[in-house]
Design a protein around this motif. Structure first.
Motif, PDB file in Angstrom:
ATOM      1  N   VAL A  22       0.848  -1.138  -0.008  1.00 15.79           N
ATOM      2  CA  VAL A  22       0.153  -0.003   0.552  1.00 15.79           C
ATOM      3  C   VAL A  22       0.632   0.984  -0.091  1.00 15.79           C
ATOM      4  O   VAL A  22       1.865   1.142   0.885  1.00 15.79           O
ATOM      5  N   PRO A  23       0.646   2.172  -1.017  1.00 15.71           N
ATOM      6  CA  PRO A  23       0.159   1.820  -1.944  1.00 15.71           C
ATOM      7  C   PRO A  23       0.565   1.312  -2.950  1.00 15.71           C
ATOM      8  O   PRO A  23       1.523   0.749  -2.951  1.00 15.71           O
ATOM      9  N   GLU A  40      -3.660  -7.489  14.812  1.00 16.30           N
ATOM     10  CA  GLU A  40      -3.285  -8.456  15.370  1.00 16.30           C
ATOM     11  C   GLU A  40      -2.497  -9.449  14.584  1.00 16.30           C
ATOM     12  O   GLU A  40      -1.589  -9.848  14.544  1.00 16.30           O
ATOM     13  N   SER A  41      -3.227 -10.076  13.963  1.00 10.12           N
ATOM     14  CA  SER A  41      -2.480 -10.981  12.033  1.00 10.12           C
ATOM     15  C   SER A  41      -1.885 -10.175  11.113  1.00 10.12           C
ATOM     16  O   SER A  41      -1.940 -11.202  10.615  1.00 10.12           O
ATOM     17  N   GLN A  42      -1.374  -9.223  11.512  1.00  6.75           N
ATOM     18  CA  GLN A  42      -0.363  -8.706  10.859  1.00  6.75           C
ATOM     19  C   GLN A  42       0.586  -8.481  11.367  1.00  6.75           C
ATOM     20  O   GLN A  42       0.839  -7.764  12.476  1.00  6.75           O
ATOM     21  N   ALA A  88       7.521   6.431  -0.755  1.00  2.00           N
ATOM     22  CA  ALA A  88       7.247   5.772   0.732  1.00  2.00           C
ATOM     23  C   ALA A  88       6.464   4.386   0.410  1.00  2.00           C
ATOM     24  O   ALA A  88       5.032   4.795  -0.533  1.00  2.00           O
ATOM     25  N   GLU A  89       6.519   3.438   1.037  1.00  2.00           N
ATOM     26  CA  GLU A  89       5.505   2.426   0.746  1.00  2.00           C
ATOM     27  C   GLU A  89       4.898   1.202   1.690  1.00  2.00           C
ATOM     28  O   GLU A  89       6.522   1.645   2.387  1.00  2.00           O
ATOM     29  N   VAL A  90       4.321   0.320   2.348  1.00  2.00           N
ATOM     30  CA  VAL A  90       3.681   0.215   3.653  1.00  2.00           C
ATOM     31  C   VAL A  90       3.552  -1.069   3.002  1.00  2.00           C
ATOM     32  O   VAL A  90       2.501  -1.881   2.346  1.00  2.00           O
ATOM     33  N   TYR A  91       4.405  -3.019   3.797  1.00  2.00           N
ATOM     34  CA  TYR A  91       3.753  -3.596   3.268  1.00  2.00           C
ATOM     35  C   TYR A  91       3.429  -4.525   4.105  1.00  2.00           C
ATOM     36  O   TYR A  91       3.637  -4.377   5.230  1.00  2.00           O
ATOM     37  N   PHE A  92       1.695  -4.683   3.966  1.00  2.00           N
ATOM     38  CA  PHE A  92       0.839  -5.696   4.519  1.00  2.00           C
ATOM     39  C   PHE A  92       1.340  -7.101   4.867  1.00  2.00           C
ATOM     40  O   PHE A  92       1.421  -7.657   3.597  1.00  2.00           O
TER      41      PHE A  92
END
Length: 328
Positions: A22-23, A40-42, A88-92
């Protein structure tokens, strides 16, 4: 200019997504002060300018990027067009258990069996995995993919499993007849063997089960035949019993055709011979020594009885008679 995101979160409706970025396109950018929500599961990993800066556990987090709304818009207009230079990115990463993944042998495994000699085996089962090292799994397996699901790595893991399974068969299994009682021990041994391979990918194998080990159809038929012979017990007594039942059926049908193996006149004498045959069936089988001690004349008499009963054809009788006469 891309739209700036203020809230970041990811919910997986399929239950099969292992990693989501994301994104996932250039239409959005993460702004300074964006709110990140991790379940909690991430586990979430923030990348800025191509580098992993931080790993976030469950909770709400405030992100610090270089995308400041007014300032970024001014900078991009001066030298970078519509795209922001501050990436910038966030990986879940989904830390839940990915269960009921299936494995199986595409080609039969050639196995040296202590009783059946060389035999080809097929085996099938299920296994479950979970992400153990998020950073290692993301950088070594996923890379820069926007979304990664369990089926994308399932085939690769199957190949690892089948390779270790082949090694375990050769090391621990002596015969396929012993496999049913060894399924649990064999499953534990294989799970222990493949754990190092999975750990190198940032994964942990939660469970590994063998559902079946099968042989080719023709070998299975031979095994069934062998089991049936073992259930019979004394083969000599069984053959005598079958012969007596056949004689009884022939005696009840004295007018049977010659094509059935009994002449028209032969059936008349079957009823008289049946008690003697049954009496012989109840006696212990003769030893090899007593059979060898029979004289050629005794053998000729028995041979003639078999001819009269229709058990031998005239050609078979003449051939065996000539051989016995040569022994006299």
């Amino acid at each position: 200019m891309p739209e700036l995101m203020e809230v970041l979160e990811f919910l997986d409706p399929t239950g099969q997504t292992m990693v989501k970025r994301v994104p996932d396109s250039g239409e959005y950018e993460i702004k300074w002060g964006s709110q990140l929500t991790v379940r909690e599961s991430q586990t979430a990993i923030l990348f800025r300018d191509g580098k992993a800066l931080d790993i976030f556990g469950p909770g709400r987090h405030v992100l610090q990027t270089q995308n400041i709304p007014v300032l970024t818009k001014l900078i991009t207009r001066l030298g970078y067009g519509t795209d922001s230079p501050f990436r910038a990115e966030v990986y879940f990463l989904n830390m839940k258990l990915f269960s009921n993944l299936k494995w199986g042998t595409r080609e039969p495994i050639l196995f040296r069996d202590s009783e059946l000699q060389m035999v080809r085996l097929r085996s099938f089962g299920i296994f479950s995995i979970e992400i153990e090292d998020p950073s290692l799994f993301l950088n070594k397996v996923v890379g820069t993919q926007g979304i990664f699901v369990d089926s994308e790595i399932e085939d690769y893991l199957k190949n690892i499993i089948v390779t270790r399974l082949t090694d375990m068969f050769g090391e621990f299994v002596k015969s396929v007849f012993d496999l049913p009682k060894d399924f649990n021990e064999l499953s534990i041994a294989i799970r222990t063997s493949i754990q190092n391979d999975f750990s190198a990918l940032g994964l942990r194998i939660h469970d590994f089960l063998i559902n079946s080990v099968s042989v080719p159809k023709e070998v299975q038929e031979m095994i069934d035949t062998r089991s049936g012979m073992a259930a019979i017990g004394d083969m000599d007594q069984f053959l005598k019993f079958k012969a007596a039942m056949a004689l009884e059926a022939a005696a009840d049908n004295p007018n049977g055709s010659a094509s059935a193996g009994v002449g028209v006149g032969a059936g008349m004498g079957m009823g008289f011979m049946l008690p003697q045959m049954l009496a012989g069936a109840m006696q212990p089988a003769q030893s090899n020594g007593s059979l060898m001690a029979s004289s050629p004349m005794d053998k000729l008499k028995k041979l003639k009885e078999l001819l009269d009963m229709g058990a031998l054809s005239q050609e078979e009788y003449d051939g065996k008679k000539e051989k016995l006469l040569g022994e006299i």
